[in-house]
Write a protein that holds these residues in place. Structure first.
Motif, mmCIF file in Angstrom:
data_model
loop_
_atom_site.group_PDB
_atom_site.id
_atom_site.type_symbol
_atom_site.label_atom_id
_atom_site.label_comp_id
_atom_site.label_asym_id
_atom_site.label_seq_id
_atom_site.Cartn_x
_atom_site.Cartn_y
_atom_site.Cartn_z
ATOM 1 N N UNK A 1 0.809 -1.220 0.000
ATOM 2 C CA UNK A 1 0.000 0.000 0.000
ATOM 3 C C UNK A 1 0.841 1.269 0.000
ATOM 4 N N UNK A 2 2.172 1.171 0.062
ATOM 5 C CA UNK A 2 3.039 2.345 0.082
ATOM 6 C C UNK A 2 4.038 2.273 1.225
ATOM 7 N N UNK A 3 4.527 3.437 1.650
ATOM 8 C CA UNK A 3 5.513 3.536 2.725
ATOM 9 C C UNK A 3 4.785 3.595 4.064
ATOM 10 N N UNK A 4 5.248 2.805 5.020
ATOM 11 C CA UNK A 4 4.714 2.818 6.383
ATOM 12 C C UNK A 4 5.823 3.316 7.299
ATOM 13 N N UNK B 1 1.093 6.247 -0.326
ATOM 14 C CA UNK B 1 1.599 6.050 -1.693
ATOM 15 C C UNK B 1 2.109 7.387 -2.189
ATOM 16 N N UNK B 2 3.361 7.406 -2.625
ATOM 17 C CA UNK B 2 3.940 8.650 -3.104
ATOM 18 C C UNK B 2 5.077 8.366 -4.073
ATOM 19 N N UNK B 3 5.260 9.264 -5.018
ATOM 20 C CA UNK B 3 6.411 9.210 -5.905
ATOM 21 C C UNK B 3 7.477 10.207 -5.456
ATOM 22 N N UNK B 4 7.160 10.981 -4.400
ATOM 23 C CA UNK B 4 8.092 11.967 -3.880
ATOM 24 C C UNK B 4 9.065 11.323 -2.907
ATOM 25 N N UNK B 5 10.151 12.022 -2.648
ATOM 26 C CA UNK B 5 11.127 11.594 -1.655
ATOM 27 C C UNK B 5 10.441 11.567 -0.295
#
Length: 111
Positions: free
Chosen positions: A30-33, A85-89
């Motif tokens: 689901x993305x970064x935790x 969820x992100x495409x950024x740093x």
């Protein structure tokens, strides 16, 4: 931004962190935790643990908190954020210490 408490997911090896929270980020489907642990030295005194996922939309821009969780309790505390969820740093920061003494709380961030 979301707030709430959750049980920390499996964690990497952390040194005993009696003054500073141990913080890490985990990729998930689901993305970064964001995750953190604080091993309090005084198990009778309430401690604060806050963990945040922050993103930077462009180099040199300020970091923005996009997910956060907070917990006040006694003893050893562990916490995760909702997945982002992100495409950024992205970095994860955790603040921890005595709940009634903000001047004694420390913040640690991932690289």
């Amino acid at each position: 931004m979301t707030t709430g408490s959750a049980v920390a997911a499996p964690q990497p090896e952390c040194q005993t962190a009696t003054v500073r929270p141990c913080v890490w980020q985990q990729p998930s489907t689901e993305g970064v935790v964001g995750a953190a642990r604080l091993d309090a030295t005084d198990h009778a005194r309430p401690a604060l643990l806050r963990v945040e996922v922050r993103i930077q939309r462009a180099w040199g821009r300020p970091w923005e908190t996009v997910a956060a969780s907070s917990l006040i309790g006694t003893g050893n505390l562990a916490l995760t954020t909702p997945a982002v969820r992100t495409d950024y740093r992205a970095i994860v920061c955790a603040t921890g210490g005595p709940a009634d003494r903000p001047d004694l709380q420390n913040t640690t961030c991932t690289i």
